[in-house]
Design an enzyme around this catalytic site. Sequence first.
Site, PDB file in Angstrom:
ATOM      1  N   HIS A  38       0.867  -1.177   0.000  1.00 24.57           N
ATOM      2  CA  HIS A  38       0.000   0.000   0.000  1.00 24.57           C
ATOM      3  C   HIS A  38       0.906   1.229   0.000  1.00 24.57           C
ATOM      4  O   HIS A  38       2.020   1.206   0.540  1.00 24.57           O
ATOM      5  CB  HIS A  38      -0.857  -0.039   1.265  1.00 24.57           C
ATOM      6  CG  HIS A  38      -1.958   0.961   1.308  1.00 24.57           C
ATOM      7  ND1 HIS A  38      -1.739   2.278   1.656  1.00 24.57           N
ATOM      8  CD2 HIS A  38      -3.291   0.846   1.084  1.00 24.57           C
ATOM      9  CE1 HIS A  38      -2.897   2.925   1.650  1.00 24.57           C
ATOM     10  NE2 HIS A  38      -3.855   2.081   1.302  1.00 24.57           N
ATOM     11  N   ASP A 115       3.099  -4.484   7.879  1.00 28.46           N
ATOM     12  CA  ASP A 115       1.804  -3.811   7.754  1.00 28.46           C
ATOM     13  C   ASP A 115       0.719  -4.884   7.794  1.00 28.46           C
ATOM     14  O   ASP A 115       0.515  -5.606   6.821  1.00 28.46           O
ATOM     15  CB  ASP A 115       1.757  -3.040   6.439  1.00 28.46           C
ATOM     16  CG  ASP A 115       0.397  -2.402   6.174  1.00 28.46           C
ATOM     17  OD1 ASP A 115      -0.495  -2.517   7.037  1.00 28.46           O
ATOM     18  OD2 ASP A 115       0.226  -1.796   5.099  1.00 28.46           O
ATOM     19  N   GLN A 118      -4.397  -5.541   6.402  1.00 24.87           N
ATOM     20  CA  GLN A 118      -5.286  -6.449   5.686  1.00 24.87           C
ATOM     21  C   GLN A 118      -5.303  -7.853   6.282  1.00 24.87           C
ATOM     22  O   GLN A 118      -6.062  -8.702   5.828  1.00 24.87           O
ATOM     23  CB  GLN A 118      -4.854  -6.533   4.215  1.00 24.87           C
ATOM     24  CG  GLN A 118      -5.043  -5.261   3.422  1.00 24.87           C
ATOM     25  CD  GLN A 118      -6.499  -4.940   3.176  1.00 24.87           C
ATOM     26  OE1 GLN A 118      -7.365  -5.806   3.254  1.00 24.87           O
ATOM     27  NE2 GLN A 118      -6.782  -3.688   2.871  1.00 24.87           N
ATOM     28  N   LYS A 141     -10.200  -1.750   9.740  1.00 25.77           N
ATOM     29  CA  LYS A 141     -10.106  -3.038   9.068  1.00 25.77           C
ATOM     30  C   LYS A 141     -10.603  -4.180   9.939  1.00 25.77           C
ATOM     31  O   LYS A 141     -10.825  -5.288   9.457  1.00 25.77           O
ATOM     32  CB  LYS A 141      -8.651  -3.308   8.641  1.00 25.77           C
ATOM     33  CG  LYS A 141      -8.144  -2.354   7.580  1.00 25.77           C
ATOM     34  CD  LYS A 141      -8.897  -2.504   6.276  1.00 25.77           C
ATOM     35  CE  LYS A 141      -8.289  -1.612   5.202  1.00 25.77           C
ATOM     36  NZ  LYS A 141      -9.009  -1.716   3.917  1.00 25.77           N
ATOM     37  N   CYS A 279      -4.594   2.493  -3.979  1.00 23.44           N
ATOM     38  CA  CYS A 279      -3.439   2.970  -3.206  1.00 23.44           C
ATOM     39  C   CYS A 279      -2.280   1.987  -3.282  1.00 23.44           C
ATOM     40  O   CYS A 279      -1.544   1.797  -2.298  1.00 23.44           O
ATOM     41  CB  CYS A 279      -3.819   3.223  -1.748  1.00 23.44           C
ATOM     42  SG  CYS A 279      -5.052   4.519  -1.533  1.00 23.44           S
TER      43      CYS A 279
END
Length: 325
Positions: A38, A115, A118, A141, A279
Amino acid sequence: MKLSSSEERPKPSTWWRRAGGRAHLGVGDEILVSAAEHHSNLVPWQLIAKERRARTRPIPLLPDGQLDQDAYRDMLGPRTKLVTLTHASNVLGTIPPVADMIALAHRYGAKALIDGAQAVSHFPVEVTALDADFYAFSGHKIFAPTGIGVLFGKRELLESMPPWQGGGNMIDAVSFEETTYAPIPHRIEAGTGHIAGVTGLRAALHYLAGLDRETATAYEEQLTTYATGALATVPGLRLIGNAPGKIGVLTFLLKGTDPTALAAALDQQGIAVRAGRHCAQPALASFGLQSAVRASLALYNTEQVVDALVAALHDIQAQSTSAAG
């Protein structure tokens, strides 16, 4: 009917860039960033690399959307200071072998930032088992409010970093002669906290913790397999990213249709998807694309929802073919 989510997310990379990057990066040093990232886990690294005269290097993707592990091993070296990876791609759904990649980074003395925006809503995550130096994810999320998130960092690393913002609640004592700072974590949380957001985040975490996560993950995997097979019945549909074990992110193109127009047509039938760059322009560029449509599955979706999406795509494709003829 909801099949997508927004892309707002906190910027842990911005925090590390300001608080730790200047101390740990020098001329010629390298930050390895996967090509699936991202933008929020790429652009801040480019900024600090430019400032410190370091450089970012992309870990390439294979045709199925997996990260090229041979290339990654070859890229690691004494100049590698940070490896930063998505735990699950927001465009491809790919779940990289982050534990193995972190272990390799550590062999070269590099730190690893993951990260998890997700990942955390799709499967259980144990940051200590991963041995991640930093791990971050967005509240929304996991069905919490926007504007709130979580940053995990190993204590010795957090304690070695100076404050990245000044203000209330992050101090020990203040005078014009000298200011001393509060211990971790307060030192890196300047100002009045996002009280409402934290309350919502806590509720969301309790909700997830109350689920049978293994069963929920298995259900999502089954639904993703079902959706992948169902989408394959749509003439002219190209699914982007088919790495084994991917999360329920279904990014696709439909021949003869523009992604934005396709998303608008689906919206007219009550189906919410996202179209555009997501993104993650470098990830799309790896497949020769500038935009695509994405449907995102979650534990609240059903086969009936997938069937509605597929039926709508069949109908739109038929209309497109008829108009072209």
